[in-house]
Scaffold this motif. Structure first.
Motif, PDB file in Angstrom:
ATOM      1  N   THR A 163       0.825  -1.180  -0.111  1.00 16.04           N
ATOM      2  CA  THR A 163      -0.130  -0.031  -0.086  1.00 16.04           C
ATOM      3  C   THR A 163       1.094   1.248   0.066  1.00 16.04           C
ATOM      4  O   THR A 163       0.799   2.230  -0.784  1.00 16.04           O
ATOM      5  CB  THR A 163      -1.133   0.080   1.348  1.00 16.04           C
ATOM      6  N   ALA A 164       1.877   1.060   0.838  1.00 14.59           N
ATOM      7  CA  ALA A 164       2.803   2.618   1.062  1.00 14.59           C
ATOM      8  C   ALA A 164       3.425   2.578  -0.275  1.00 14.59           C
ATOM      9  O   ALA A 164       3.792   3.652  -0.938  1.00 14.59           O
ATOM     10  CB  ALA A 164       3.821   2.199   1.922  1.00 14.59           C
ATOM     11  N   ARG A 165       3.944   1.504  -0.782  1.00 15.36           N
ATOM     12  CA  ARG A 165       4.604   1.825  -2.269  1.00 15.36           C
ATOM     13  C   ARG A 165       3.638   2.186  -3.242  1.00 15.36           C
ATOM     14  O   ARG A 165       4.116   3.038  -4.339  1.00 15.36           O
ATOM     15  CB  ARG A 165       5.096   0.123  -2.640  1.00 15.36           C
ATOM     16  N   ALA A 166       2.449   1.827  -3.582  1.00 15.99           N
ATOM     17  CA  ALA A 166       1.610   2.343  -4.492  1.00 15.99           C
ATOM     18  C   ALA A 166       1.106   3.662  -4.319  1.00 15.99           C
ATOM     19  O   ALA A 166       1.179   4.618  -5.430  1.00 15.99           O
ATOM     20  CB  ALA A 166       0.079   1.715  -4.254  1.00 15.99           C
ATOM     21  N   LEU A 167       1.108   4.274  -3.127  1.00 13.67           N
ATOM     22  CA  LEU A 167       0.972   5.684  -2.856  1.00 13.67           C
ATOM     23  C   LEU A 167       1.904   6.333  -3.205  1.00 13.67           C
ATOM     24  O   LEU A 167       1.934   7.561  -3.600  1.00 13.67           O
ATOM     25  CB  LEU A 167       0.787   5.907  -1.099  1.00 13.67           C
ATOM     26  N   ARG A 168       3.468   5.892  -2.951  1.00 11.10           N
ATOM     27  CA  ARG A 168       4.433   6.608  -3.283  1.00 11.10           C
ATOM     28  C   ARG A 168       4.587   6.709  -4.912  1.00 11.10           C
ATOM     29  O   ARG A 168       5.065   7.908  -5.295  1.00 11.10           O
ATOM     30  CB  ARG A 168       5.849   5.854  -2.802  1.00 11.10           C
ATOM     31  N   ARG A 169       4.276   5.776  -5.651  1.00 13.39           N
ATOM     32  CA  ARG A 169       4.120   5.728  -6.890  1.00 13.39           C
ATOM     33  C   ARG A 169       3.402   6.706  -7.533  1.00 13.39           C
ATOM     34  O   ARG A 169       3.670   7.396  -8.380  1.00 13.39           O
ATOM     35  CB  ARG A 169       4.096   4.173  -7.349  1.00 13.39           C
ATOM     36  N   GLU A 170       2.059   6.858  -7.065  1.00 10.89           N
ATOM     37  CA  GLU A 170       1.096   7.731  -7.528  1.00 10.89           C
ATOM     38  C   GLU A 170       1.664   9.132  -7.306  1.00 10.89           C
ATOM     39  O   GLU A 170       1.614  10.096  -8.056  1.00 10.89           O
ATOM     40  CB  GLU A 170      -0.251   7.841  -6.820  1.00 10.89           C
ATOM     41  N   ARG A 171       2.334   9.361  -5.938  1.00  8.80           N
ATOM     42  CA  ARG A 171       2.796  10.709  -5.881  1.00  8.80           C
ATOM     43  C   ARG A 171       3.866  10.912  -6.682  1.00  8.80           C
ATOM     44  O   ARG A 171       4.046  12.127  -7.394  1.00  8.80           O
ATOM     45  CB  ARG A 171       3.260  10.954  -4.299  1.00  8.80           C
ATOM     46  N   ARG A 172       4.805  10.288  -7.081  1.00 10.97           N
ATOM     47  CA  ARG A 172       5.827  10.411  -7.792  1.00 10.97           C
ATOM     48  C   ARG A 172       5.323  10.681  -9.368  1.00 10.97           C
ATOM     49  O   ARG A 172       5.677  11.633  -9.983  1.00 10.97           O
ATOM     50  CB  ARG A 172       6.882   9.255  -7.962  1.00 10.97           C
ATOM     51  N   LYS A 173       4.364   9.899  -9.818  1.00 13.37           N
ATOM     52  CA  LYS A 173       3.698  10.110 -11.114  1.00 13.37           C
ATOM     53  C   LYS A 173       2.896  11.563 -11.200  1.00 13.37           C
ATOM     54  O   LYS A 173       3.212  12.407 -12.382  1.00 13.37           O
ATOM     55  CB  LYS A 173       2.562   9.022 -11.358  1.00 13.37           C
ATOM     56  N   ALA A 174       2.496  11.931 -10.084  1.00  6.89           N
ATOM     57  CA  ALA A 174       1.738  13.179  -9.902  1.00  6.89           C
ATOM     58  C   ALA A 174       2.919  14.370 -10.201  1.00  6.89           C
ATOM     59  O   ALA A 174       2.543  15.436 -10.915  1.00  6.89           O
ATOM     60  CB  ALA A 174       0.723  13.543  -8.774  1.00  6.89           C
ATOM     61  N   ARG A 175       3.828  14.231  -9.458  1.00  6.37           N
ATOM     62  CA  ARG A 175       5.113  15.055  -9.468  1.00  6.37           C
ATOM     63  C   ARG A 175       5.585  15.306 -10.929  1.00  6.37           C
ATOM     64  O   ARG A 175       6.059  16.407 -11.281  1.00  6.37           O
ATOM     65  CB  ARG A 175       6.260  14.782  -8.529  1.00  6.37           C
ATOM     66  N   ARG A 176       5.633  14.072 -11.572  1.00 10.88           N
ATOM     67  CA  ARG A 176       6.285  14.242 -13.016  1.00 10.88           C
ATOM     68  C   ARG A 176       5.635  14.939 -13.786  1.00 10.88           C
ATOM     69  O   ARG A 176       6.054  15.954 -14.752  1.00 10.88           O
ATOM     70  CB  ARG A 176       6.607  12.775 -13.442  1.00 10.88           C
ATOM     71  N   GLN A 177       4.320  14.695 -13.665  1.00  8.79           N
ATOM     72  CA  GLN A 177       3.250  15.261 -14.699  1.00  8.79           C
ATOM     73  C   GLN A 177       3.269  16.809 -14.320  1.00  8.79           C
ATOM     74  O   GLN A 177       3.475  17.659 -15.212  1.00  8.79           O
ATOM     75  CB  GLN A 177       1.681  14.694 -14.601  1.00  8.79           C
ATOM     76  N   GLU A 178       3.283  16.920 -13.105  1.00  8.17           N
ATOM     77  CA  GLU A 178       3.218  18.436 -12.809  1.00  8.17           C
ATOM     78  C   GLU A 178       4.619  19.293 -13.063  1.00  8.17           C
ATOM     79  O   GLU A 178       4.633  20.375 -13.980  1.00  8.17           O
ATOM     80  CB  GLU A 178       3.363  18.839 -11.277  1.00  8.17           C
ATOM     81  N   ARG A 179       5.747  18.501 -13.138  1.00  5.91           N
ATOM     82  CA  ARG A 179       6.961  19.197 -13.561  1.00  5.91           C
ATOM     83  C   ARG A 179       7.048  19.361 -15.181  1.00  5.91           C
ATOM     84  O   ARG A 179       7.402  20.505 -15.824  1.00  5.91           O
ATOM     85  CB  ARG A 179       8.119  18.390 -13.249  1.00  5.91           C
ATOM     86  N   ALA A 180       6.256  18.350 -15.739  1.00  2.00           N
ATOM     87  CA  ALA A 180       6.288  18.314 -17.006  1.00  2.00           C
ATOM     88  C   ALA A 180       5.573  19.473 -17.756  1.00  2.00           C
ATOM     89  O   ALA A 180       5.857  20.017 -18.735  1.00  2.00           O
ATOM     90  CB  ALA A 180       5.796  17.108 -17.750  1.00  2.00           C
ATOM     91  N   SER A 181       4.226  19.616 -17.125  1.00  2.00           N
ATOM     92  CA  SER A 181       3.541  20.647 -17.506  1.00  2.00           C
ATOM     93  C   SER A 181       4.405  22.137 -17.147  1.00  2.00           C
ATOM     94  O   SER A 181       4.113  22.977 -18.180  1.00  2.00           O
ATOM     95  CB  SER A 181       2.125  20.655 -16.597  1.00  2.00           C
ATOM     96  N   GLU A 182       4.928  22.291 -16.030  1.00  2.00           N
ATOM     97  CA  GLU A 182       5.689  23.272 -16.020  1.00  2.00           C
ATOM     98  C   GLU A 182       6.808  23.621 -16.794  1.00  2.00           C
ATOM     99  O   GLU A 182       6.979  24.732 -17.463  1.00  2.00           O
ATOM    100  CB  GLU A 182       6.298  23.556 -14.571  1.00  2.00           C
ATOM    101  N   ARG A 183       7.359  22.940 -17.322  1.00  2.00           N
ATOM    102  CA  ARG A 183       8.455  22.675 -18.501  1.00  2.00           C
ATOM    103  C   ARG A 183       7.806  23.281 -19.656  1.00  2.00           C
ATOM    104  O   ARG A 183       8.307  24.105 -20.460  1.00  2.00           O
ATOM    105  CB  ARG A 183       8.986  21.548 -18.644  1.00  2.00           C
ATOM    106  N   ALA A 184       6.458  22.818 -20.112  1.00  2.00           N
ATOM    107  CA  ALA A 184       5.852  22.936 -21.096  1.00  2.00           C
ATOM    108  C   ALA A 184       5.577  24.683 -21.407  1.00  2.00           C
ATOM    109  O   ALA A 184       5.657  25.281 -22.272  1.00  2.00           O
ATOM    110  CB  ALA A 184       4.667  22.228 -21.328  1.00  2.00           C
TER     111      ALA A 184
END
Length: 175
Positions: A138-159
């Protein structure tokens, strides 16, 4: 117990079966039948070790914690001996009773400190050196989701940053 009786007898435990077979072997050796080798083979078949070595459940205690635990055990053992001497000398009416009671009270305080010392030392060691833990799925899945959200946020900021740097490229006119 003869062979026919043994075959008709209800199921026996392994130990009872071994005893019954030894008796049968003794009967066979009484009749001058060479059964020594068979008896040794059967004894080896029924051999069970007294204990089975198992690996330790976890890693051993860290050195500082183990040291304080040994110290606490020694102090508690001395306290118990003092309390027993105080009790017996009180029953005997000895002059040693009063000093032993006083020292037993003091030793009880020291033994309590020793037990607390083990707990505090363990907590300090864990805090300084960390604990090896395996996160749950469960903890691993939550961390994975947070990382994915951060990556998407950074990608939109770069764009967005790229669009700002181009100075509004993609517009039809500059007016």
């Amino acid at each position: 117990m003869g062979t026919a009786e043994r075959r008709e007898a209800p199921q026996l435990s392994a130990g009872a079966t071994a005893v019954a077979e030894r008796d049968t072997q003794a009967e066979a050796s009484d009749r001058d039948i060479p059964a020594q080798e068979e008896q040794e083979a059967e004894e080896r078949a029924y051999y069970r070790p007294l204990w089975v070595e198992e690996p330790a459940r976890g890693p051993r205690l860290p050195d500082p914690v183990r040291t304080s635990a040994v110290r606490a055990v020694i102090i508690i053992a001395v306290t118990l001996v003092q309390a027993m001497v105080a009790f017996l000398s009180t029953l005997a009416g000895s002059w040693l009773a009063f000093p032993m009671v006083l020292s037993s009270v003091a030793s009880t305080v020291v033994a309590t400190w020793g037990a607390l010392d083990v707990w505090v030392t363990r907590q300090v060691w864990i805090q300084r050196n960390g604990v090896v833990s395996t996160p749950s799925s469960t903890a691993r899945a939550l961390r994975r989701e947070r990382r994915k959200a951060r990556r998407q946020e950074r990608a939109s900021e770069r764009a967005k940053e790229r669009i700002r740097r181009r100075g509004g490229a993609g517009q039809l006119s500059h007016s």
